[in-house]
Design an enzyme around this catalytic site. Structure first.
Site, PDB file in Angstrom:
ATOM      1  N   CYS A 384     -59.318 -27.571 -33.549  1.00  0.00           N
ATOM      2  CA  CYS A 384     -58.548 -28.509 -34.374  1.00  0.00           C
ATOM      3  C   CYS A 384     -58.908 -29.956 -34.004  1.00  0.00           C
ATOM      4  CB  CYS A 384     -57.058 -28.210 -34.288  1.00  0.00           C
ATOM      5  SG  CYS A 384     -56.215 -28.682 -35.802  1.00  0.00           S
ATOM      6  N   HIS A 510     -56.845 -22.589 -35.748  1.00  0.00           N
ATOM      7  CA  HIS A 510     -56.471 -22.255 -34.361  1.00  0.00           C
ATOM      8  C   HIS A 510     -56.714 -20.773 -34.098  1.00  0.00           C
ATOM      9  CE1 HIS A 510     -54.133 -25.972 -33.327  1.00  0.00           C
ATOM     10  NE2 HIS A 510     -54.166 -26.081 -34.645  1.00  0.00           N
ATOM     11  N   GLU A 512     -56.722 -19.289 -31.402  1.00  0.00           N
ATOM     12  CA  GLU A 512     -55.916 -18.797 -30.268  1.00  0.00           C
ATOM     13  C   GLU A 512     -54.641 -18.078 -30.714  1.00  0.00           C
ATOM     14  OE1 GLU A 512     -56.262 -21.940 -31.180  1.00  0.00           O
ATOM     15  OE2 GLU A 512     -54.499 -23.179 -30.723  1.00  0.00           O
TER      16      GLU A 512
HETATM   17  N1  GLN Z   1     -54.097 -34.306 -35.394  1.00  0.00           N
HETATM   18  C1  GLN Z   1     -55.071 -33.530 -36.112  1.00  0.00           C
HETATM   19  C2  GLN Z   1     -54.641 -33.243 -37.541  1.00  0.00           C
HETATM   20  O1  GLN Z   1     -53.493 -33.337 -37.886  1.00  0.00           O
HETATM   21  C3  GLN Z   1     -55.349 -32.242 -35.376  1.00  0.00           C
HETATM   22  C4  GLN Z   1     -54.172 -31.325 -35.313  1.00  0.00           C
HETATM   23  C5  GLN Z   1     -54.286 -30.261 -34.265  1.00  0.00           C
HETATM   24  O2  GLN Z   1     -55.097 -30.358 -33.347  1.00  0.00           O
HETATM   25  N2  GLN Z   1     -53.452 -29.241 -34.366  1.00  0.00           N
HETATM   26  O3  GLN Z   1     -55.472 -32.915 -38.352  1.00  0.00           O
END
Ligand code: GLN
Length: 541
Positions: A384, A510, A512
């Site tokens: 992310c 994600h 994970e």
């Molecule tokens: N802050 C970034 C976004 O909103 C990444 C979010 C995250 O790592 N979950 O796109």
């Protein structure tokens, strides 16, 4: 298997942090291994609608379900133990309960009645519990009540438990988790805190059926008898829950205490079915006897708070086991990385994982970590924000776009290689408004991701507002950073990889959240495999 859904409540007494989530997940695992369909639900006593708006310092990781619920991290344990996805209905907060009751009141559903904690709030709580039994028809629903017995906030939950026990009789039991502390000065384990906490439950009309006693030492028969006598539970229902080396030991420890048979007996369910924990035992054996060791650096801004990255560290354990390797995690504070210390920090690291996150704090350190991994050909996994940092680093140092950035940090930067998603531009409310939950991702064949997944189309979970800016895609791809996974409906870039690097993958999703004991995540497995190869290659140099 049974025609009526049975309900198990797990409450906690004496102190917080006794591990109700792990006990709940372990009970569920044992019952699942006996052939029952089981789900686990967490009731949280706080007023927030969900933990999505909570700072990780308050609440650890925010776990995301397929259907886009932002939930308590215990749901991650439930999924990792059971290998069954949870949903919106598996995490309820006081905020959600009140919101729903107040909306009903506004719609006039209470027909002029005074709306009260009892019966309206408690009815809503009971409905949220029983909906899992009714609509999804599980044999057994386990409901973990957050907080500690005696907290003002959890009173309506305990009252709902009291009512359900009364209404459902043999279809409902309470497992109370307590502490039996060891007093060094007296050289003894002490049962009084447990007695008091059961008394507290009794004052609220709830008689626990089973006591799980957290202890550092063995609970001798005499002590069990004493607890049984003072707390009105049968002696076989006083369960020792000793500190374990790994959370994955707990189902086996509970089985050794016969917790599953005691539960089945009290719920009037068949006890004679075989218990199949073979694959769990193989996992545990491999966990305890690794053939290799590998050092993975996790770069994040909450490293002093390991719960903030719970799903990531558990995924690393699963994928380590899949590679017969022990994964040693080195927690690296992104704010502390600079040009002077970077070599020293990563000196003994075989794979670098840059963690998700929000806001600008620590981002420079993350970008430095990406740079180091890319230049030194160290396996790199960006998740992310970690993927977004990889894109920014590539733009600045390979494409020579020196002011490339994400508009999350620099709204008017020259090259917004990461930008706010179109559908996010009109959003002003914070809660539950990110791009959340499971979306499709189509993989390009013969690249790291598709080789790892051995598939063309996958589904992964999301939690973000920003995305790769597709205006730059051609430029990136012609210089060696390729989009190896895309959302087939919108074209949103889900995965980037770098050619001419042993293993460099950034994912907007994600992974994970989907790694479990039964199915370690393919990308994590591949990452650990690459890190082991990197270790081997470097040690033979
Ligand atoms: N802050 C970034 C976004 O909103 C990444 C979010 C995250 O790592 N979950 O796109």
């Amino acid at each position: 298997m049974s025609n009526k859904t049975k309900y198990i409540f797990v409450t906690g007494g004496v102190t917080s942090s006794l591990g109700k989530g792990i006990i709940s997940a372990s009970i569920a695992k044992l019952l699942q291994a006996r052939g029952y369909t089981v789900t686990i639900q967490k009731l949280d006593p706080y007023i927030n609608i969900d933990p999505g708006t909570l700072n990780p310092y308050e609440h650890g990781e925010c776990f995301v379900t397929d259907d886009g619920a932002e939930t308590d991290l215990d749901l991650g344990h439930y999924e990792r133990f059971l290998n069954v996805p949870t949903s919106q209905a598996n995490n309820i907060t006081t905020g959600k309960i009140y919101q729903s009751v107040i909306e009903k009141e506004r719609r006039g559903e209470f027909l002029g009645k005074t709306v009260q904690v009892i019966p309206h709030i408690t009815n809503e709580i009971k409905e949220c519990i029983q909906i899992l039994g009714k609509e999804r028809s599980y044999d057994i629903v386990i409901t973990e009540i957050g907080g500690t017995v005696g907290d003002i906030e959890s009173l309506p939950y305990i009252e709902a438990v009291r009512q359900m026990k009364w209404e459902l009789n043999n279809d409902c039991i309470v497992v109370h988790l307590t502490l039996v502390p060891y007093l060094a000065a007296a050289g003894e384990l002490k049962t009084k805190p447990t007695q008091h906490s059961v008394k507290h439950l009794l004052e609220m009309g709830v008689q626990p059926d089973i006591l799980c006693c957290r202890t550092e030492y063995k609970l001798e028969t005499k002590l069990r008898e004493k607890i049984a006598k003072f707390c009105n539970v049968s002696i076989d229902a006083v369960i020792e829950s000793k500190d374990a080396d790994s959370i994955y030991d707990v189902p086996i420890l509970m089985k050794n205490e016969n917790l599953d048979s005691v539960i089945l007996g009290k719920l009037n369910l068949k006890k004679d079915s075989n218990i199949d924990l073979k694959s769990w035992e193989i996992f545990l054996n491999d966990l305890k006897k690794p053939n290799h060791k590998v050092n993975i650096g996790i770069v994040g801004k909450y490293v002093e708070l390991k719960d903030a990255y719970k799903s990531i560290s558990e995924s690393l354990i699963h994928s380590g086991v899949a590679n017969k390797a022990q994964v040693n995690i080195k927690w690296i504070h992104s704010e502390k990385i600079n040009q002077d210390n970077i070599n020293e920090i990563f000196n003994d690291i075989h794979g670098i994982l840059v963690a998700p996150g929000f806001g600008s704090r620590g981002v420079n350190g993350k970008i430095n970590a990406v740079h180091y991994a890319r230049e030194n050909k160290i396996p790199f996994f960006g998740i992310c924000l970690g993927m977004q940092c990889a894109v920014i680093e590539f733009a600045r140092n390979v494409l020579n776009l020196k002011n490339a950035n994400t508009t999350e940090i620099s709204k008017n930067c020259d090259d917004p290689v990461i930008d706010l998603m179109e559908e996010q531009k009109e959003i002003s409310k914070m809660g539950g408004t990110m791009r959340l939950g499971s979306y499709n991702c189509k993989l390009n064949s013969n690249l790291i991701a598709s080789n790892a997944y051995k598939a063309n189309l996958i589904q992964e979970r999301h939690r973000h507002r920003y995305e790769f800016n597709n205006h730059y895609l051609e430029l990136f791809e012609s210089s060696g950073m390729i989009a190896s996974g895309k959302n087939p409906e919108t074209g949103l870039i889900e995965i980037v990889e770098i050619k001419n690097h042993p293993w460099f993958v950034g994912t907007q999703f994600h992974p994970e959240y989907k790694s479990t004991v039964a199915e370690p995540h393919p990308l994590f497995k591949s990452f650990i495999n690459a890190s082991l190869i990197n270790k081997k290659v470097n040690s033979s140099k």
